[in-house]
Design an enzyme around this catalytic site. Structure first.
Site, short mmCIF file in Angstrom:
data_model
loop_
_atom_site.label_atom_id
_atom_site.label_comp_id
_atom_site.label_asym_id
_atom_site.label_seq_id
_atom_site.Cartn_x
_atom_site.Cartn_y
_atom_site.Cartn_z
N SER A 108 0.92 -1.12 -0.15
CA SER A 108 0.07 -0.18 0.03
C SER A 108 0.98 1.36 -0.08
O SER A 108 1.80 1.33 -0.74
CB SER A 108 -0.84 0.05 1.08
OG SER A 108 -1.98 0.99 1.06
N ASP A 118 3.70 24.37 -1.31
CA ASP A 118 5.34 24.17 -1.98
C ASP A 118 5.77 22.90 -1.34
O ASP A 118 6.96 22.55 -1.05
CB ASP A 118 6.29 25.23 -1.50
CG ASP A 118 6.44 25.45 -0.13
OD1 ASP A 118 5.52 24.93 0.86
OD2 ASP A 118 7.23 25.94 0.38
N HIS A 145 -7.27 -5.10 -1.83
CA HIS A 145 -6.17 -4.45 -1.16
C HIS A 145 -5.35 -5.14 -0.19
O HIS A 145 -4.13 -4.87 0.17
CB HIS A 145 -6.59 -3.07 -0.68
CG HIS A 145 -5.45 -2.13 -0.33
ND1 HIS A 145 -4.69 -1.53 -1.28
CD2 HIS A 145 -5.20 -1.54 1.00
CE1 HIS A 145 -3.97 -0.69 -0.81
NE2 HIS A 145 -4.02 -0.75 0.36
#
Length: 425
Positions: free
Chosen positions: A141, A349, A402
């Site tokens: 994952s 940023d 998953h």
């Protein structure tokens, strides 16, 4: 098995102050697992395999015994299980410890150093401290996201790379990810309620109940409709999905005040709707997709395009991994961190997490399992990433979801290791 505990001192900021002897440091913990089938002398000759846990914000697995993928890996490796910075026995980052940094702005600046680039830098420092040659990494994952960052910025430290359910998109916004995620989760809801139509009625009854009657989790927090939706985390599992049916089957009990949610139900719900054990997941989750512009609560904004997931919908759907601002109002473990979360969501940023040019020229053998129906890491985006990484083989399968390595980790690990070894040989 035998275990050895390791504590490492690493720079908080690997990139701006790594050469400054007075720079702040933190601790990173790792536990070594070795099969008892190897003598202590023989074990020291085994190569290392580093397991990169899912998350963000999840501590390394605590094994009671070797089984599944770890049993397979321990035949040929010493396994190093990291507590990624901020988790487990590494220097913790939560509502209790973060105020030691100062106010919300100082806490947010501190957490900027808790993404995949810093985790990779930790791993490289640890590799050198252990005297290891380039080693094998196995990322599940979010651990797969970290593996791609590793291949981008420190490929010289890698012998081979295995990834399960964790091929991150290399570019694009978080909104792009969540649009695909909402579609997958909606389809999974439909599939689940097709299997268990009686659970559709139970979910609707619980929602109606919570809209009119206050119910409280053990510990005193209110269970709201939107928090109840978080039990959709079950939907990401292959066999674990059936645990949702077991959860719902005894939701109500008759009382002198009329039908109420049972203590059994509320106790079982609590760990699925609280981030007390992994607050970094809520704080840092959207940042794992951020490269440059602010995420600005991307999942919350994309939710408006999918009104069926709204807690006010006539017939709600259960949610997946998305993080919303209201978490920091309703979860006691997160409430003190609300301002910190807002600052992280507004950060404009963020540094790049991947180097597409380096990945396109990659020479490290890599193999990745892509789960066709994965509701957390969308297969189309995963396959696009696989195609962009040279020397990476993708194995797509619909046999798992998953959490595939929890179902048949030994076979999945063996297949991926065979894929990278076939390239090497």
């Amino acid at each position: 098995m035998r275990t050895t505990e390791h504590y490492f001192t690493v720079p908080l900021d690997h990139f701006s102050s790594a050469e400054d002897p007075g720079a702040e440091t933190i601790t990173v913990f790792a536990r070594e697992y070795v099969s008892a089938e190897h003598t202590e002398t023989a074990a020291k000759q085994l190569p290392w395999l580093v397991y990169l846990q899912g998350g963000p914000g999840g501590r390394g697995n605590r094994f009671m015994s070797l089984g599944g993928w770890s049993k397979a890996a321990a035949k040929d490796f010493r396994i190093l299980m990291l507590d990624q910075r901020g988790t487990g026995l590494s220097s913790p980052a939560d509502r209790n410890t973060l105020p030691l940094r100062g106010g919300a702005e100082a806490q947010a600046r501190y957490l900027e150093h808790f993404r995949a680039d810093s985790i990779v830098a930790d791993a490289e420092l640890i590799r050198r401290a252990l005297g290891s040659e380039p080693w094998t990494i196995y990322g599940q994952s979010y651990g797969g996201f970290i593996a791609l960052t590793y291949l981008s910025f420190a490929p010289e430290g890698l012998r081979e790379v295995l990834i399960t359910g964790g091929l991150a998109p290399l570019e694009g916004t978080a909104e792009r990810v969540y649009r695909e995620t909402f579609k997958r989760v909606a389809a999974r809801n439909a599939e689940y309620f097709g299997w268990y139509p009686e659970d559709r009625e139970t979910v609707d009854r619980i929602v109606r109940h919570l809209r009119t009657i206050e119910e409280f989790l053990p510990g005193g927090e209110r269970l709201t409709v939107e928090r109840f939706q978080m039990v959709g985390s079950f939907l990401g599992g292959n066999t674990r999905v059936d645990g949702l049916h077991n959860l719902l089957e005894d939701a109500f009990v008759d009382t002198p005040r009329g039908p109420r949610l049972s203590d059994t139900f509320l106790e079982q719900v609590r760990p699925h709707v609280s981030r007390a054990t992994n607050p970094l997941y809520a704080l840092m989750h959207e940042s794992i997709y951020a490269q440059g512009p602010a995420t600005d609560w991307a999942a919350w904004r994309v939710l408006r395009e999918f009104p069926e997931f709204s807690p006010d919908a006539p017939q709600i759907l259960l949610t997946g991994e998305m993080i919303y601002p209201w978490y920091f109002d309703q979860d006691n473990a997160l409430r003190p961190l609300k301002e910190v979360a807002e600052l992280l969501a507004a950060k404009m940023d963020w540094k790049p997490l991947y180097d597409p040019a380096q990945l396109a020229a990659n020479i490290v053998p890599a193999a990745a399992a892509v789960y066709t129906n994965d509701i957390y890491v969308e297969r189309g985006l995963s396959l696009a990433t696989a195609a962009a990484v040279r020397n990476l083989q993708a194995w797509e399968t619909a046999d798992f979801h998953h959490d595939g390595i929890a179902d048949d980790g030994e076979a999945i690990f063996g297949r991926l290791l065979g894929m990278v070894r076939s390239v090497r040989n």
